[in-house]
Scaffold this motif. Structure first.
Motif, mmCIF file in Angstrom:
data_model
loop_
_atom_site.group_PDB
_atom_site.id
_atom_site.type_symbol
_atom_site.label_atom_id
_atom_site.label_comp_id
_atom_site.label_asym_id
_atom_site.label_seq_id
_atom_site.Cartn_x
_atom_site.Cartn_y
_atom_site.Cartn_z
ATOM 1 N N CYS A 47 0.790 -1.240 0.007
ATOM 2 C CA CYS A 47 0.012 0.034 0.056
ATOM 3 C C CYS A 47 0.829 1.263 -0.032
ATOM 4 O O CYS A 47 0.541 2.198 -0.488
ATOM 5 C CB CYS A 47 -0.786 -0.036 1.210
ATOM 6 S SG CYS A 47 -2.300 -1.189 1.180
ATOM 7 N N LEU A 48 1.830 1.147 0.734
ATOM 8 C CA LEU A 48 2.768 2.551 1.003
ATOM 9 C C LEU A 48 3.646 2.607 -0.553
ATOM 10 O O LEU A 48 3.696 3.945 -0.826
ATOM 11 C CB LEU A 48 3.841 2.234 2.103
ATOM 12 C CG LEU A 48 3.317 2.711 3.387
ATOM 13 C CD1 LEU A 48 4.493 2.310 4.392
ATOM 14 C CD2 LEU A 48 3.113 4.281 3.563
ATOM 15 N N LEU A 49 4.190 1.731 -1.034
ATOM 16 C CA LEU A 49 4.863 1.683 -2.332
ATOM 17 C C LEU A 49 3.741 2.160 -3.272
ATOM 18 O O LEU A 49 4.175 2.980 -4.238
ATOM 19 C CB LEU A 49 5.404 0.419 -2.982
ATOM 20 C CG LEU A 49 6.449 -0.182 -1.852
ATOM 21 C CD1 LEU A 49 6.711 -1.567 -2.183
ATOM 22 C CD2 LEU A 49 7.773 0.577 -1.975
ATOM 23 N N ILE A 50 2.311 1.780 -3.223
ATOM 24 C CA ILE A 50 1.474 2.252 -4.350
ATOM 25 C C ILE A 50 1.360 3.814 -4.069
ATOM 26 O O ILE A 50 1.255 4.752 -4.777
ATOM 27 C CB ILE A 50 0.332 1.635 -4.437
ATOM 28 C CG1 ILE A 50 0.421 0.214 -4.638
ATOM 29 C CG2 ILE A 50 -0.882 2.280 -5.220
ATOM 30 C CD1 ILE A 50 -0.778 -0.702 -4.677
ATOM 31 N N LEU A 51 1.164 4.189 -2.656
ATOM 32 C CA LEU A 51 0.795 5.586 -2.366
ATOM 33 C C LEU A 51 2.071 6.561 -2.847
ATOM 34 O O LEU A 51 1.638 7.949 -3.109
ATOM 35 C CB LEU A 51 0.495 5.647 -0.833
ATOM 36 C CG LEU A 51 0.249 6.680 -0.386
ATOM 37 C CD1 LEU A 51 -1.169 7.163 -0.742
ATOM 38 C CD2 LEU A 51 0.155 6.773 1.467
ATOM 39 N N ILE A 52 3.264 6.074 -2.448
ATOM 40 C CA ILE A 52 4.431 7.018 -2.462
ATOM 41 C C ILE A 52 4.488 7.390 -4.081
ATOM 42 O O ILE A 52 5.160 8.356 -4.412
ATOM 43 C CB ILE A 52 5.577 6.652 -1.709
ATOM 44 C CG1 ILE A 52 6.269 5.359 -2.857
ATOM 45 C CG2 ILE A 52 5.533 6.508 -0.343
ATOM 46 C CD1 ILE A 52 7.625 4.881 -2.100
ATOM 47 N N SER A 53 3.986 6.359 -5.042
ATOM 48 C CA SER A 53 4.125 6.774 -6.467
ATOM 49 C C SER A 53 2.764 8.002 -6.921
ATOM 50 O O SER A 53 3.269 8.153 -8.139
ATOM 51 C CB SER A 53 3.733 5.703 -7.307
ATOM 52 O OG SER A 53 4.780 4.616 -6.673
ATOM 53 N N PHE A 54 2.107 8.157 -6.291
ATOM 54 C CA PHE A 54 0.879 8.880 -6.590
ATOM 55 C C PHE A 54 1.500 10.402 -6.609
ATOM 56 O O PHE A 54 2.201 10.835 -5.660
ATOM 57 C CB PHE A 54 -0.373 8.735 -5.754
ATOM 58 C CG PHE A 54 -1.058 7.375 -6.103
ATOM 59 C CD1 PHE A 54 -0.743 6.759 -7.299
ATOM 60 C CD2 PHE A 54 -1.916 6.984 -5.308
ATOM 61 C CE1 PHE A 54 -1.428 5.509 -7.492
ATOM 62 C CE2 PHE A 54 -2.534 5.581 -5.542
ATOM 63 C CZ PHE A 54 -2.625 5.135 -6.644
ATOM 64 N N ASP A 55 0.591 11.109 -7.337
ATOM 65 C CA ASP A 55 0.987 12.575 -7.193
ATOM 66 C C ASP A 55 0.391 13.305 -6.066
ATOM 67 O O ASP A 55 -0.728 13.084 -5.785
ATOM 68 C CB ASP A 55 0.443 13.334 -8.407
ATOM 69 C CG ASP A 55 0.752 15.026 -8.519
ATOM 70 O OD1 ASP A 55 1.430 15.425 -7.873
ATOM 71 O OD2 ASP A 55 -0.157 15.329 -9.353
ATOM 72 N N LYS A 56 1.248 13.872 -5.198
ATOM 73 C CA LYS A 56 0.771 14.418 -3.802
ATOM 74 C C LYS A 56 -0.308 15.590 -3.995
ATOM 75 O O LYS A 56 -1.278 15.594 -3.020
ATOM 76 C CB LYS A 56 1.675 14.838 -3.177
ATOM 77 C CG LYS A 56 3.021 14.221 -2.882
ATOM 78 C CD LYS A 56 4.122 14.672 -1.990
ATOM 79 C CE LYS A 56 5.248 13.786 -1.789
ATOM 80 N NZ LYS A 56 5.904 13.531 -3.113
#
Length: 241
Positions: free
Chosen positions: A11-20
């Protein structure tokens, strides 16, 4: 805890890839996932930190060598913690009676009041090496590792290898090992292409994470691994439709 940690890490690896900027709750989600991950007390936390540093190293190219060095240091540290138990010799340590270690085991090193012992993971790998030496290049068959009779390691008879690479080599032989290795390489290559061409970085990071986690975990028994593999293969097939 380890299974929960693996899912939170994904979940974290997916999240950090998104545009903030596209998600106003980005930092809130990130904080919740980080707290949840650290509360698992899983050794996989160190792998996540290593992958995160790898990700940052790609963004800050001037510090690439520093990030790679820290990445390798964390992987080495994680493997050390997995395979070594450190105890205070002045305490009773009664829990060691149920730690699946030989009763007459001696400390590897004594340092002041602390003693270093091999962990259950180490003994499982030693048993795996014994199995491989006895049956190479064949395997002993699916889920037969815990049934394999070994006089040297009879105290861990009911455990699986806890290593994808050694487990595959034990149960499926050299042919199975080569097959899974090619499959991992294929997933890594395809996920990297999505990162380069479409900036889908999380697939690439997750496959790198799986490759490292597989050293000490039977990662192919996790459904989430096959879900991510299916996503990568599905995206690859769409190019030819």
């Amino acid at each position: 805890p380890s299974m929960l940690a693996i899912h939170i890490i994904i979940c974290l690896l997916i999240l950090i890839s998104f545009d903030k900027k596209s998600n106003k709750f980005y930092y809130g989600y990130k904080l919740i996932f980080f707290i949840s991950l650290f509360l698992t007390f899983s050794k996989s936390i160190l792998i996540f930190l290593a992958i995160y540093l790898f990700y940052l190293g790609k963004k800050f190219k001037n510090f690439n060598k520093l990030f790679i060095s820290l990445f390798m240091l964390l992987i080495i540290l994680q493997n050390f913690i997995v395979h070594i138990i450190i105890i205070n010799k002045n305490k009773s340590n009664s829990w060691l009676n149920n730690s699946f270690s030989p009763n007459d085991v001696s400390p590897l090193i004594t340092f002041f009041d602390f003693q270093f012992y091999f962990s259950n993971y180490t003994f499982l790998k030693l048993k795996s090496i014994e199995v491989i030496k006895n049956i190479f290049p064949n395997g002993i068959g699916f889920r037969n590792f815990n049934k394999y009779e070994s006089f040297n390691y009879n105290y861990i008879d009911h455990f699986n290898p806890h290593s994808t690479y050694l487990g595959i080599l034990c149960e499926y032989g050299i042919l199975g090992f080569v097959s899974i290795l090619f499959f991992f390489i294929f997933l890594l290559q395809k996920s990297k292409q999505y990162f380069i061409k479409k900036n889908i970085v999380f697939l690439y990071l997750i496959i790198i994470y799986f490759l490292i986690e597989a050293i000490n975990t039977d990662i192919i028994s996790f459904k989430i691994f096959w879900i991510m593999a299916a996503i990568i293969i599905s995206n690859n097939q769409k190019k030819y439709e």
